[in-house]
Design an enzyme around this catalytic site. Structure first.
Site, mmCIF file in Angstrom:
data_model
loop_
_atom_site.group_PDB
_atom_site.id
_atom_site.type_symbol
_atom_site.label_atom_id
_atom_site.label_comp_id
_atom_site.label_asym_id
_atom_site.label_seq_id
_atom_site.Cartn_x
_atom_site.Cartn_y
_atom_site.Cartn_z
ATOM 1 N N PRO A 155 59.481 -20.893 29.363
ATOM 2 C CA PRO A 155 59.794 -21.900 28.334
ATOM 3 C C PRO A 155 59.681 -21.320 26.919
ATOM 4 O O PRO A 155 59.370 -20.146 26.758
ATOM 5 C CB PRO A 155 58.708 -22.950 28.569
ATOM 6 C CG PRO A 155 57.518 -22.158 29.001
ATOM 7 C CD PRO A 155 58.062 -20.955 29.759
ATOM 8 N N LYS A 180 64.325 -14.715 32.569
ATOM 9 C CA LYS A 180 65.246 -15.645 31.913
ATOM 10 C C LYS A 180 64.425 -16.378 30.846
ATOM 11 O O LYS A 180 63.723 -17.345 31.135
ATOM 12 C CB LYS A 180 65.791 -16.641 32.956
ATOM 13 C CG LYS A 180 67.088 -17.315 32.580
ATOM 14 C CD LYS A 180 66.979 -18.139 31.369
ATOM 15 C CE LYS A 180 66.978 -19.591 31.390
ATOM 16 N NZ LYS A 180 66.874 -20.085 29.988
ATOM 17 N N GLU A 183 66.323 -20.609 26.058
ATOM 18 C CA GLU A 183 67.507 -20.351 25.232
ATOM 19 C C GLU A 183 67.155 -20.224 23.752
ATOM 20 O O GLU A 183 67.836 -19.541 23.001
ATOM 21 C CB GLU A 183 68.593 -21.420 25.447
ATOM 22 C CG GLU A 183 68.142 -22.839 25.740
ATOM 23 C CD GLU A 183 67.794 -23.069 27.213
ATOM 24 O OE1 GLU A 183 67.029 -22.270 27.782
ATOM 25 O OE2 GLU A 183 68.278 -24.062 27.775
ATOM 26 N N GLY A 213 69.513 -22.651 31.166
ATOM 27 C CA GLY A 213 68.845 -22.849 32.444
ATOM 28 C C GLY A 213 69.798 -23.228 33.560
ATOM 29 O O GLY A 213 69.698 -22.720 34.685
ATOM 30 N N SER A 234 59.260 -27.684 32.471
ATOM 31 C CA SER A 234 59.075 -29.118 32.694
ATOM 32 C C SER A 234 59.116 -29.457 34.181
ATOM 33 O O SER A 234 59.760 -28.760 34.971
ATOM 34 C CB SER A 234 60.199 -29.877 31.977
ATOM 35 O OG SER A 234 61.435 -29.494 32.545
ATOM 36 N N GLU A 255 54.555 -23.656 37.114
ATOM 37 C CA GLU A 255 53.557 -24.015 36.085
ATOM 38 C C GLU A 255 54.212 -25.094 35.236
ATOM 39 O O GLU A 255 55.105 -24.795 34.441
ATOM 40 C CB GLU A 255 53.220 -22.803 35.208
ATOM 41 C CG GLU A 255 52.581 -21.642 35.923
ATOM 42 C CD GLU A 255 51.110 -21.882 36.240
ATOM 43 O OE1 GLU A 255 50.510 -22.779 35.638
ATOM 44 O OE2 GLU A 255 50.597 -21.175 37.117
ATOM 45 N N LEU A 256 53.770 -26.334 35.408
ATOM 46 C CA LEU A 256 54.510 -27.435 34.786
ATOM 47 C C LEU A 256 53.690 -28.107 33.676
ATOM 48 O O LEU A 256 52.796 -27.497 33.125
ATOM 49 C CB LEU A 256 54.932 -28.418 35.870
ATOM 50 C CG LEU A 256 55.685 -27.766 37.050
ATOM 51 C CD1 LEU A 256 55.995 -28.770 38.137
ATOM 52 C CD2 LEU A 256 56.944 -27.063 36.585
ATOM 53 N N CYS A 289 51.177 -26.783 27.023
ATOM 54 C CA CYS A 289 51.086 -27.480 28.315
ATOM 55 C C CYS A 289 49.721 -28.121 28.490
ATOM 56 O O CYS A 289 49.596 -29.187 29.076
ATOM 57 C CB CYS A 289 51.371 -26.514 29.454
ATOM 58 S SG CYS A 289 50.312 -25.064 29.432
ATOM 59 N N GLN A 336 63.502 -32.079 20.601
ATOM 60 C CA GLN A 336 62.059 -32.269 20.753
ATOM 61 C C GLN A 336 61.554 -33.277 19.716
ATOM 62 O O GLN A 336 60.740 -34.147 20.016
ATOM 63 C CB GLN A 336 61.366 -30.908 20.592
ATOM 64 C CG GLN A 336 59.948 -30.866 21.056
ATOM 65 C CD GLN A 336 59.814 -31.174 22.537
ATOM 66 O OE1 GLN A 336 60.764 -31.039 23.300
ATOM 67 N NE2 GLN A 336 58.638 -31.624 22.937
ATOM 68 N N GLU A 386 54.068 -36.918 29.342
ATOM 69 C CA GLU A 386 53.832 -35.768 28.470
ATOM 70 C C GLU A 386 54.757 -35.874 27.257
ATOM 71 O O GLU A 386 55.973 -35.941 27.403
ATOM 72 C CB GLU A 386 54.136 -34.462 29.230
ATOM 73 C CG GLU A 386 53.832 -33.240 28.390
ATOM 74 C CD GLU A 386 54.191 -31.939 29.091
ATOM 75 O OE1 GLU A 386 55.219 -31.885 29.778
ATOM 76 O OE2 GLU A 386 53.432 -30.962 28.933
HETATM 77 P P1 NAD Z 1 62.323 -26.715 30.463
HETATM 78 O O1 NAD Z 1 61.958 -27.061 31.856
HETATM 79 O O2 NAD Z 1 63.370 -27.502 29.799
HETATM 80 O O3 NAD Z 1 62.788 -25.188 30.377
HETATM 81 C C1 NAD Z 1 61.977 -24.125 30.831
HETATM 82 C C2 NAD Z 1 62.863 -22.981 31.264
HETATM 83 O O4 NAD Z 1 63.600 -23.386 32.421
HETATM 84 C C3 NAD Z 1 63.909 -22.564 30.234
HETATM 85 O O5 NAD Z 1 64.083 -21.166 30.277
HETATM 86 C C4 NAD Z 1 65.165 -23.283 30.724
HETATM 87 O O6 NAD Z 1 66.353 -22.655 30.317
HETATM 88 C C5 NAD Z 1 64.987 -23.175 32.234
HETATM 89 N N1 NAD Z 1 65.693 -24.196 33.007
HETATM 90 C C6 NAD Z 1 65.988 -25.466 32.638
HETATM 91 N N2 NAD Z 1 66.657 -26.088 33.637
HETATM 92 C C7 NAD Z 1 66.762 -25.205 34.661
HETATM 93 C C8 NAD Z 1 67.334 -25.251 35.959
HETATM 94 N N3 NAD Z 1 67.948 -26.355 36.412
HETATM 95 N N4 NAD Z 1 67.254 -24.164 36.748
HETATM 96 C C9 NAD Z 1 66.625 -23.049 36.318
HETATM 97 N N5 NAD Z 1 66.078 -22.932 35.080
HETATM 98 C C10 NAD Z 1 66.136 -24.000 34.265
HETATM 99 O O7 NAD Z 1 60.953 -26.763 29.666
HETATM 100 P P2 NAD Z 1 60.718 -26.460 28.133
HETATM 101 O O8 NAD Z 1 61.176 -27.629 27.348
HETATM 102 O O9 NAD Z 1 61.266 -25.122 27.779
HETATM 103 O O10 NAD Z 1 59.119 -26.347 28.109
HETATM 104 C C11 NAD Z 1 58.303 -27.451 28.025
HETATM 105 C C12 NAD Z 1 57.633 -27.727 29.341
HETATM 106 O O11 NAD Z 1 56.977 -26.554 29.842
HETATM 107 C C13 NAD Z 1 56.526 -28.757 29.185
HETATM 108 O O12 NAD Z 1 56.576 -29.664 30.248
HETATM 109 C C14 NAD Z 1 55.258 -27.913 29.241
HETATM 110 O O13 NAD Z 1 54.108 -28.626 29.614
HETATM 111 C C15 NAD Z 1 55.643 -26.873 30.231
HETATM 112 N N6 NAD Z 1 54.753 -25.694 30.136
HETATM 113 C C16 NAD Z 1 53.847 -25.469 31.126
HETATM 114 C C17 NAD Z 1 52.949 -24.401 31.045
HETATM 115 C C18 NAD Z 1 51.922 -24.148 32.109
HETATM 116 O O14 NAD Z 1 51.330 -23.073 32.109
HETATM 117 N N7 NAD Z 1 51.656 -25.064 33.013
HETATM 118 C C19 NAD Z 1 53.020 -23.555 29.924
HETATM 119 C C20 NAD Z 1 53.950 -23.821 28.932
HETATM 120 C C21 NAD Z 1 54.825 -24.885 29.048
#
Ligand code: NAD
Length: 483
Positions: A155, A180, A183, A213, A234, A255-256, A289, A336, A386
């Site tokens: 992310p 990956k 973006e 993604g 996410s 890791e969500l 997160c 955001q 969240e």
């Molecule tokens: P996101 O899920 O929108 O994107 C994360 C990554 O996944 C990006 O690289 C995106 O391009 C890719 N992606 C999106 N859709 C996809 C798909 N269908 N297939 C494959 N890849 C895809 O999340 P975000 O907005 O970048 O980050 C915020 C989220 O990340 C929050 O929910 C946050 O809590 C979580 N997060 C968790 C941790 C942890 O350690 N648990 C750490 C940091 C962030």
């Protein structure tokens, strides 16, 4: 800083197969400052094939654990050397003060690489006593083998640090990778890949494909030569990744997100708890997160605590994070900012008391003021979902049992903080919380030796610590007939 970014595949820069580009926008002034290759499934295929070749037949596959460890130490030296540049890249991309990545993300990245350098040479198997084979004794032992080619999907909120959580551990285990990046934040991952080359990692071991993604991420999840997807992001994208990768029997680690409680008992050191709760919800504009966004406060101190936290919010200078004195920058992107504003509106609509901040007024940049709600209930939307922004929700409780029940009443289970001066209570409460990590009198302690990960909707698996490195291995058992 390079403002025309390409993929990094098999040790060299590469354009997208169709030449497409995507814009990188500065969240402070909303101006485009760079562009990056907008990856395709064909680009992913090239990168995965390079990673697969190196895993199976390349120089990488011949290295010992000790040699992999030496390369990881070399990489850590180079990351340390480039601290300023890496911190600036991550800061500019999401509108953060460079001070935060300089003090937290880069040192953590270095620590991740150094810790993994040690594990590279200590991922041992076991010898297992057993009952023999049809009356003949046997010797059984296990090997820890690399899981294979990993698709690492990252992310935007802490790009370098999260990338190194994955990359350090998987390299220690002998895997290869296609990263990956989000973006919005491809720079530091691309720089890290270039540093891998400089450190002496063979071409093809670490590759980066930039893009969206739904295209690049999905192609990684579908590719037959990818053995494991390590995803941070996410829950919505995590669910989609499982839907795609699950039927193909790929290993999937997730890791969500979180809705982490900070429990403040009335015997806590008041000022430390206020400072800690403010950091827990305002660091990186709440785009963390583990953000301690549900602030559960014992009734006797609730009013005073809410006033103090609101004061901390109001006295946080918000603006261009490159200016001296500014403590909080904008959110990382327009979507955001809009999302956080919608949640603030819902808090007001559902009857929580707004003590500080509020919906942002129109201006240049994706700013949201640090916001505190009090008098909330755990059933309100702002307590359940969240937000991923600088919005803290204060909920009162009376007894220890109530605090635990409220804390656990969430679909998330990533982290929690307990503020108390009663050590026995701290242990007792910590053991009953349904989360992956608990901080007692400290919010979200991070260390390369500690495992990190969540329960419930917060994810599957652990990163960090020796658990993180083992997660990139398969355990093979070999049994030899002793006759
Ligand atoms: P996101 O899920 O929108 O994107 C994360 C990554 O996944 C990006 O690289 C995106 O391009 C890719 N992606 C999106 N859709 C996809 C798909 N269908 N297939 C494959 N890849 C895809 O999340 P975000 O907005 O970048 O980050 C915020 C989220 O990340 C929050 O929910 C946050 O809590 C979580 N997060 C968790 C941790 C942890 O350690 N648990 C750490 C940091 C962030």
């Amino acid at each position: 800083m390079n403002n025309s970014l390409q993929h990094f595949i098999d040790g060299a820069a590469a354009a997208a197969s169709d030449g497409a580009r995507m814009a990188l926008v500065n969240p402070v002034d909303e101006q485009q400052y760079a562009s990056a290759a907008r990856g395709t499934a064909a680009d992913v295929d090239c990168a995965v094939r390079a990673a697969h070749r190196e895993l199976k037949h390349g120089a990488w596959s011949q290295l010992t654990g000790m040699q992999r460890g030496q390369l990881l130490h070399k990489l850590a030296d180079l990351v340390l050397r480039d601290t300023e540049a890496l911190a600036d890249m991550d800061a500019q991309a999401i509108g953060r003060s460079p001070m935060e990545p300089r003090m937290m993300d880069v040192p953590n990245a270095v620590a991740n690489l150094r810790a993994a350098a040690g594990w590279a040479n200590s991922l041992e198997g076991r010898t297992i006593p057993n009952g023999g084979y049809m009356g003949t004794p046997t010797l059984s032992y296990t090997l820890r083998e690399p899981v294979g080619v990993v698709g690492a999907i990252v992310p935007w909120n802490s790009p370098l640090m999260i990338t190194t959580w994955k990359v350090a551990a998987l390299l220690a285990a002998g895997c290869t990778v296609v990263i990956k990046p989000a973006e919005e934040t491809p720079q530091s991952a691309l720089h890290l890949a270039a540093l891998c080359k400089e450190a002496g990692f063979p071409d093809g071991v670490v590759n980066v494909v930039t893009g969206f993604g739904e295209v690049v991420g999905q192609a990684l999840c579908e590719h037959p030569l990818v053995d494991k997807i390590s995803f941070t992001g996410s829950p919505e994208a995590g669910r989609e990744i499982q839907r795609v990768a699950g039927p193909l029997f790929k290993r999937v680690a997730l890791e969500l997100g979180g809705k982490s409680p900070q429990i403040v008992f009335d015997d806590a050191s008041f000022d430390d708890a206020v400072r800690g709760c403010a950091a827990g919800i305002f660091v990186n504009q709440g785009q963390v997160c583990a953000a301690g966004s549900r602030i559960l406060v014992q009734k006797g101190i609730a009013a005073r605590f809410a006033a103090a936290l609101a004061e901390a919010a109001k006295s946080t200078p918000v603006g261009d994070p490159r200016q001296p004195g500014v403590r909080m920058g904008p959110l990382a992107k327009k979507a955001q900012q809009e999302r956080v504003n919608r949640y603030i509106e819902s808090g007001i609509r559902e009857g929580a008391r707004l003590l500080a901040g509020g919906v942002s007024t129109p201006s240049k940049g994706f700013f949201v003021q640090p916001t505190i709600f009090a008098g909330a209930s755990n059933t309100m939307t702002i307590a359940r979902e969240e937000i991923f922004g600088p919005v803290g929700t204060i909920i009162e409780f009376e007894t220890e049992a109530q605090a635990i029940e409220l804390a656990n009443d969430s679909r998330y289970g990533l982290a929690a903080t307990v503020w108390t001066s009663d050590l026995a209570r701290a242990h007792k409460v910590a053991q009953q919380l349904e989360v992956g990590a608990v901080g007692v009198n400290c919010w979200s302690p991070l260390d390369a030796n500690l495992p990190w990960g969540g329960l419930k909707t917060s994810g599957i698996g652990r990163e960090g610590g020796i658990s993180g490195a083992l997660a990139y291995t398969e355990e093979k058992v070999i049994t030899v007939l002793l006759s």
